[in-house]
Design a protein around this motif. Structure first.
Motif, PDB file in Angstrom:
ATOM      1  N   GLN A 195       0.948  -1.141   0.142  1.00 12.45           N
ATOM      2  CA  GLN A 195      -0.611   0.217  -0.453  1.00 12.45           C
ATOM      3  C   GLN A 195       0.858   1.464   0.230  1.00 12.45           C
ATOM      4  O   GLN A 195       0.573   2.768  -0.700  1.00 12.45           O
ATOM      5  N   SER A 196       1.707   1.172   0.604  1.00 12.50           N
ATOM      6  CA  SER A 196       2.727   2.559   0.913  1.00 12.50           C
ATOM      7  C   SER A 196       3.059   2.539  -0.428  1.00 12.50           C
ATOM      8  O   SER A 196       3.526   4.166  -1.067  1.00 12.50           O
ATOM      9  N   MET A 197       3.717   1.663  -1.149  1.00 14.98           N
ATOM     10  CA  MET A 197       4.678   2.174  -2.534  1.00 14.98           C
ATOM     11  C   MET A 197       3.529   1.820  -3.592  1.00 14.98           C
ATOM     12  O   MET A 197       4.069   3.311  -4.514  1.00 14.98           O
ATOM     13  N   VAL A 198       2.290   1.298  -3.523  1.00 12.01           N
ATOM     14  CA  VAL A 198       1.078   2.047  -4.496  1.00 12.01           C
ATOM     15  C   VAL A 198       0.602   2.994  -4.343  1.00 12.01           C
ATOM     16  O   VAL A 198       0.561   4.018  -5.531  1.00 12.01           O
ATOM     17  N   ASP A 199       0.441   3.794  -3.455  1.00 10.20           N
ATOM     18  CA  ASP A 199       0.533   5.383  -2.834  1.00 10.20           C
ATOM     19  C   ASP A 199       1.291   6.282  -3.349  1.00 10.20           C
ATOM     20  O   ASP A 199       1.388   7.502  -4.123  1.00 10.20           O
ATOM     21  N   ILE A 200       2.612   6.324  -3.471  1.00  4.87           N
ATOM     22  CA  ILE A 200       3.680   6.779  -4.256  1.00  4.87           C
ATOM     23  C   ILE A 200       4.037   6.210  -5.356  1.00  4.87           C
ATOM     24  O   ILE A 200       4.432   7.738  -6.277  1.00  4.87           O
ATOM     25  N   LEU A 201       3.512   4.822  -6.362  1.00  5.05           N
ATOM     26  CA  LEU A 201       3.600   5.366  -7.207  1.00  5.05           C
ATOM     27  C   LEU A 201       2.982   6.506  -8.368  1.00  5.05           C
ATOM     28  O   LEU A 201       2.710   6.170  -9.226  1.00  5.05           O
ATOM     29  N   VAL A 202       1.466   6.932  -7.464  1.00  2.00           N
ATOM     30  CA  VAL A 202       0.457   7.203  -8.648  1.00  2.00           C
ATOM     31  C   VAL A 202       1.433   9.084  -8.756  1.00  2.00           C
ATOM     32  O   VAL A 202       0.527   9.638  -8.951  1.00  2.00           O
ATOM     33  N   GLN A 203       2.658   9.406  -7.266  1.00  2.00           N
ATOM     34  CA  GLN A 203       2.216  10.762  -7.045  1.00  2.00           C
ATOM     35  C   GLN A 203       3.694  11.402  -8.410  1.00  2.00           C
ATOM     36  O   GLN A 203       4.057  10.667  -9.272  1.00  2.00           O
ATOM     37  N   ASP A 204       3.455  12.163  -8.387  1.00  2.00           N
ATOM     38  CA  ASP A 204       4.114  13.389  -9.082  1.00  2.00           C
ATOM     39  C   ASP A 204       5.536  12.590  -9.917  1.00  2.00           C
ATOM     40  O   ASP A 204       5.838  13.130 -11.041  1.00  2.00           O
ATOM     41  N   HIS A 205       6.299  13.258  -8.573  1.00  2.00           N
ATOM     42  CA  HIS A 205       7.622  13.407  -8.674  1.00  2.00           C
ATOM     43  C   HIS A 205       7.884  11.247  -9.399  1.00  2.00           C
ATOM     44  O   HIS A 205       9.248  11.617  -9.732  1.00  2.00           O
ATOM     45  N   VAL A 206       6.857  10.819  -9.129  1.00  2.00           N
ATOM     46  CA  VAL A 206       7.784   9.255 -10.013  1.00  2.00           C
ATOM     47  C   VAL A 206       7.009   9.271 -11.808  1.00  2.00           C
ATOM     48  O   VAL A 206       8.406   8.865 -12.517  1.00  2.00           O
ATOM     49  N   ARG A 207       6.501  10.195 -11.842  1.00  2.00           N
ATOM     50  CA  ARG A 207       6.040  10.082 -13.423  1.00  2.00           C
ATOM     51  C   ARG A 207       6.662  10.830 -13.810  1.00  2.00           C
ATOM     52  O   ARG A 207       7.340  10.934 -14.973  1.00  2.00           O
ATOM     53  N   VAL A 208       7.533  12.248 -13.164  1.00  2.00           N
ATOM     54  CA  VAL A 208       8.494  13.093 -13.856  1.00  2.00           C
ATOM     55  C   VAL A 208      10.134  11.571 -14.053  1.00  2.00           C
ATOM     56  O   VAL A 208      10.450  12.230 -15.149  1.00  2.00           O
ATOM     57  N   ALA A 209      10.688  10.965 -13.184  1.00  2.00           N
ATOM     58  CA  ALA A 209      11.185  10.230 -13.078  1.00  2.00           C
ATOM     59  C   ALA A 209      11.403   9.367 -14.203  1.00  2.00           C
ATOM     60  O   ALA A 209      12.370   9.071 -15.137  1.00  2.00           O
ATOM     61  N   ARG A 210      10.238   9.040 -14.965  1.00  2.00           N
ATOM     62  CA  ARG A 210       9.720   8.143 -15.402  1.00  2.00           C
ATOM     63  C   ARG A 210       9.918   8.396 -17.260  1.00  2.00           C
ATOM     64  O   ARG A 210      10.041   8.074 -17.640  1.00  2.00           O
ATOM     65  N   THR A 211       9.832   9.971 -16.795  1.00  2.00           N
ATOM     66  CA  THR A 211       9.452  10.549 -19.030  1.00  2.00           C
ATOM     67  C   THR A 211      10.450  11.034 -18.880  1.00  2.00           C
ATOM     68  O   THR A 211      11.104  10.997 -20.231  1.00  2.00           O
ATOM     69  N   ARG A 212      11.767  11.057 -17.614  1.00  2.00           N
ATOM     70  CA  ARG A 212      13.286  11.593 -18.014  1.00  2.00           C
ATOM     71  C   ARG A 212      13.664  10.097 -18.533  1.00  2.00           C
ATOM     72  O   ARG A 212      15.388  10.317 -18.984  1.00  2.00           O
ATOM     73  N   GLY A 213      13.201   9.424 -18.658  1.00  2.00           N
ATOM     74  CA  GLY A 213      14.213   8.091 -19.166  1.00  2.00           C
ATOM     75  C   GLY A 213      15.037   7.213 -17.702  1.00  2.00           C
ATOM     76  O   GLY A 213      15.614   6.767 -18.426  1.00  2.00           O
ATOM     77  N   ILE A 214      14.775   7.577 -16.658  1.00  2.00           N
ATOM     78  CA  ILE A 214      15.187   6.447 -15.751  1.00  2.00           C
ATOM     79  C   ILE A 214      15.072   5.370 -15.498  1.00  2.00           C
ATOM     80  O   ILE A 214      13.775   5.366 -15.776  1.00  2.00           O
ATOM     81  N   PRO A 215      15.813   4.495 -15.531  1.00  2.00           N
ATOM     82  CA  PRO A 215      15.913   3.182 -15.693  1.00  2.00           C
ATOM     83  C   PRO A 215      14.654   2.448 -14.464  1.00  2.00           C
ATOM     84  O   PRO A 215      14.860   3.590 -12.817  1.00  2.00           O
TER      85      PRO A 215
END
Length: 320
Positions: A195-215
């Motif tokens: 549950q803790s990880m699911v809550d953080i997976l939808v946050q903006d900083h995670v989406r930004v990190a993925r859009t930057r191409g971070i593995p």
């Protein structure tokens, strides 16, 4: 200092409740010390009560006992005739090994399963949730009997009695008892991690990190799991503290000479000084473990450190 004050108050309340429970328990300690009612005259019982202050009022007995505890004197065992502190010290190593081993298994496997469930939704998530929920419903003594039958007697992979010698020997002997303790808490740490990880997976900083191409593995490790460590650490500490008390049943099943089995024997033989001391030590271990967990949580979560330095109450900081 505030935490230390809470610890002292908690121990005082716990000590009073423990002593009161022993005082109200059926049976006469003087009779136990005399070796049974049929072996003792009234004069002998009166002498024993006077020697151990059993003829004093309840509050006087409690103050005398508490004063001895503060001085490090936990009394003498009615059954063994030895110092209670010595009895606990000789058995403490086995209990600590067992509880820590079970905690490591619970936390390592639970965090791994929870992380997989959060990252890989679908069938895997359903299987992990169902399996851990099923394990959560198995009492430790039932798990212990099943593990003994399967891996101790059937496959003969692990010994079913004794604590072993040396590090490898202890790990080998305590594997089945540790697993028996771990199965109940596995579902809890798995659910909290997921549950803790699911809550953080939808946050903006995670989406930004993925859009930057971070593995993806770096995104999960640095941005998700690291930020989810607060609730996980809290639950891990509570589980570790509860496992210390859970050793009581498991030690008896596996014939381990630990503090838990000492408590069971003390209750069965009405050895009140040992019972009181062991229960108080368990409360102390729980309070200290939860306090250390809070400290680790503050060190691991930079947001809590900033809130503390700013002097903002934790509730307000969490709401922000």
């Amino acid at each position: 200092m505030r935490w230390l004050g809470q610890v002292v108050i908690t121990l005082l309340v716990a000590s009073f409740l423990i002593f009161a429970a022993m005082y109200l328990a059926p049976g006469d300690p003087a009779t136990v010390l005399a070796g049974g009612a049929e072996n003792a005259s009234e004069e002998t019982l009166a002498a024993i009560r006077a020697e151990y202050h059993l003829d004093q009022p309840f509050l006087v007995q409690y103050v005398l006992w508490l004063g001895g505890v503060v001085r490090g004197d936990l009394g003498r065992s009615f059954v063994y005739g030895q110092d209670v502190g010595f009895l606990i010290a000789t058995r403490l190593e086995t209990t600590v090994w067992l509880a820590l081993y079970a905690a490591v298994l619970t936390i390592a496997i639970g965090v791994l399963l929870g992380s997989l469930s959060a990252v890989r939704r679908g069938p895997l998530d359903s299987v992990v949730s169902a399996a851990t929920a099923m394990l959560a419903g198995i009492p430790p003594f039932v798990a212990a009997v099943g593990l003994i039958a399967a891996f101790g007697v059937g496959l003969a992979w692990f010994p079913v009695t004794g604590a072993g010698e040396g590090v490898l020997g202890k790990l080998h002997h305590l594997t089945l008892p540790a697993v028996s303790l771990a199965v109940v808490s596995l579902a809890t740490i798995t659910r909290v991690t997921r549950q803790s990880m699911v809550d953080i997976l939808v946050q903006d900083h995670v989406r930004v990190a993925r859009t930057r191409g971070i593995p993806e593995r770096l995104v999960i490790g640095r941005h998700v799991l690291r930020n989810a460590v607060g609730p996980i650490a809290t639950m891990a500490g509570m589980i570790t503290a509860s496992l210390l008390a859970g050793t009581v049943v498991v030690e008896s099943v596996f014939g381990l000479s630990g503090v838990g089995s000492l408590l069971v024997n003390a209750i069965n033989t009405k050895d009140f000084p040992v019972t009181q001391a062991v229960l108080l030590c368990m409360v102390l271990a729980y309070v200290v473990t939860t306090g250390l967990t809070e400290l680790v949580q503050h060190l691991a979560d930079p947001r809590l450190r900033r809130v503390r330095r700013a002097g903002v109450p934790r509730q307000a900081g969490a709401a922000a």
